[in-house]
Design an enzyme around this catalytic site. Structure first.
Site, PDB file in Angstrom:
ATOM      1  CB  SER A 256      -0.941  -0.003   1.208  1.00 35.47           C
ATOM      2  OG  SER A 256      -1.793  -1.111   1.182  1.00 35.47           O
TER       3      SER A 256
ATOM      4  CG  HIS B 180      -2.366   3.945   3.181  1.00 30.03           C
ATOM      5  ND1 HIS B 180      -3.718   3.663   3.139  1.00 30.03           N
ATOM      6  CD2 HIS B 180      -1.750   2.737   3.149  1.00 30.03           C
ATOM      7  CE1 HIS B 180      -3.897   2.357   3.094  1.00 30.03           C
ATOM      8  NE2 HIS B 180      -2.715   1.772   3.105  1.00 30.03           N
TER       9      HIS B 180
END
Length: 518
Positions: free
Chosen positions: A296, A347
């Site tokens: 991610s 993220h």
């Protein structure tokens, strides 16, 4: 003569593109219509230049209204808050009937304000109308004379200007095509393949949701990183937790990776992907204590690379993928902040890392050494600052739930020595966590370290005298040691908490039989 209007059309559009900074937005099938644009501050100047002659004003009015509607259809492609639509007609003569009132400006208000002004350039008013046109966008107007030459010379000049504009448009289109379509995204395919192989390897050797298995394969596990296993920042990028996790990440990598790899090409794409993943991993290490894995951070880095593309190629970004990219990014960020299990530090770190990495490597055949240097410095400062904080003693070091999960997995595999080592380290870092002492007592009992196990359970009941499970194990340990009186004492104290506890009753029955035999 018609040739004069034809020359003037191409002379004006040539000057607007070559000298006034306008770009060709659209070439219609009719070679006598060009759409040009220029953005300054918050205003977009949109010019529609056409060479047409209308016999009657109602015909002209219909064309003006139609072109204004076309402008409204182009609204989303134009970035300025205000749009000045300049509708330029180059004509041999004006309509034969009354036409002056047709030039009244048109206006449309909404998200963007569009103001349309019409210019009719004829041989009689040529200088006056062109001057008015240039004043709107503060253009540097030089008198556009029609040279006194033969028709053949004029045609040659028209063909030169025409070809120059077509070449400019063709080159622009080629650059866009090359940017999005050149090459096969082989690196993206390789990354997806590697991620999928490792996922199946995890699944077939213990399960991708097994915490111990993830840690053994190289997931981000803060205690191990603190002990020097820094490589987990990288290895965790290729591990995934469960089928949904791998499916969602590989789908995102497939679509984003193809676009970004084609934009930045080979080694630049690799640098962006890994730097984004590393910064995301360091952010996760520094700001969250949970075991983490997944691509991610690197994938959000690809979002960052697209945002950098939007900075460099702003118009192209918003005319192609821009709004969709921003929408998907915002949805992902909102989802991440609303779901506690999602590691948003990775993220955000990946997003920032990807943006700066893209600025560091820049696009092929483009260099901005100063900005690239600043991006490199920023990456070092961010990664270094997060690492320093991550290795500092001022933060929470352990995720209690994760440590207990690892301990139970080790116990199930009867790896008691490893479990004891893990719990001893955990107690050193978190000496007030009684669960660590409880499980260490159990592990030590399995290793026949009876006295040490008793010490652990005594620690638990000293801090929590209602923990009946610890009394139960203590009674068993004292029986193992041959100290019946201490075992009976543990049973008596447990009965004060719950006189009907089945395990305590069994121990008491055993002690009673021993007394009878004695």
């Amino acid at each position: 003569m018609y040739i004069k209007e034809h020359y003037l059309f191409w002379k004006i559009t040539y000057d607007l593109v070559v000298n006034q900074g306008f770009e060709i937005l659209k070439l219609e099938q009719n070679p006598g219509v060009l759409w040009l644009e220029k953005e300054e501050k918050k205003t977009t100047y949109l010019i529609r230049a056409t060479q047409q002659t209308f016999d009657w004003s109602n015909q002209w009015k219909q064309d003006i209204e139609r072109s204004f509607r076309q402008t409204q259809q182009l609204e989303n492609l134009l970035l300025g808050k205000n749009i000045r639509f300049l509708n330029v007609y180059i004509s041999e003569f004006p309509p034969v009937d009354q036409w002056e009132d047709i030039q009244i400006p048109l206006e449309k208000k909404g998200k963007k304000t569009i103001v349309g002004t019409t210019y009719l350039i004829t041989d009689e008013n040529r200088e006056e109308e062109i001057s008015k046109l240039y004043q709107v966008f503060n253009g540097s107007y030089n008198k556009l004379d029609i040279p006194v030459s033969s028709e053949e010379v004029l045609i040659e000049q028209i063909q030169y200007m025409q070809q120059t504009l077509f070449d400019i448009k063709k080159q622009k289109d080629k650059e866009v095509k090359d940017l999005f379509q050149t090459g096969r995204p082989l690196i993206t395919y390789a990354l997806i393949t590697l991620n999928v192989i490792l996922f199946f390897l995890l699944e077939f050797t213990g399960g991708s949701t097994n915490t111990l298995q993830l840690v053994q394969f190289g997931a981000k596990y803060n205690p191990a990183i603190l002990e020097g296993e820094w490589w987990r920042i990288i290895s965790s990028m290729f591990l995934h937790i469960g089928w949904i996790h791998i499916a969602m990440n590989m789908l995102a990598l497939y679509y984003l990776g193809m676009i970004v790899e084609r934009m930045y090409k080979g080694i630049r794409f690799i640098i962006i992907y890994f730097l984004a993943g590393i910064v995301g991993g360091i952010a996760s290490f520094s700001l969250t204590v949970h075991v983490a894995a997944g691509a991610s951070g690197a994938i959000f880095g690809l979002f960052g690379a697209l945002l950098f593309f939007g900075v460099v190629h702003r118009k192209l970004f918003f005319r192609t993928m821009g709004r969709n990219v921003l929408f998907i990014l915002v949805i992902n960020l909102l989802l991440g902040f609303s779901v506690p299990q999602i590691d948003m530090s990775a993220h955000i770190g990946g997003l920032v890392g990807g943006f700066l990495a893209a600025q560091l490597v820049h696009f092929p055949k483009m260099k901005h050494v100063w900005y690239q240097t600043l991006a490199g410095i920023a990456l070092v400062l961010i990664a270094g600052g997060l690492s320093i904080y991550g290795f500092s003693d001022s933060r929470e070091q352990l995720d209690i739930r994760t440590e207990l999960d690892l301990t139970q997995n080790l116990i199930q595999q009867e790896r008691f020595e490893k479990a004891e080592s893990l719990l001893t380290r955990d107690i050193a870092w978190s000496p007030d966590t009684l669960e660590f002492y409880f499980f260490r007592g159990y592990v030590r009992a399995q290793l026949d370290e009876i006295d040490l196990a008793i010490e652990d359970y005594e620690k638990v009941i000293k801090e929590d005298n209602q923990d009946i499970a610890s009394y139960y194990y203590l009674s068993l340990l004292y029986i193992e040691k041959g100290d019946q009186s201490e075992a009976q004492e543990m049973v008596n104290r447990a009965k004060e908490i719950d006189p009907n506890h089945p395990d305590i009753q069994k121990v008491e029955q055993y002690l009673n039989r021993v007394d009878e035999l004695n």
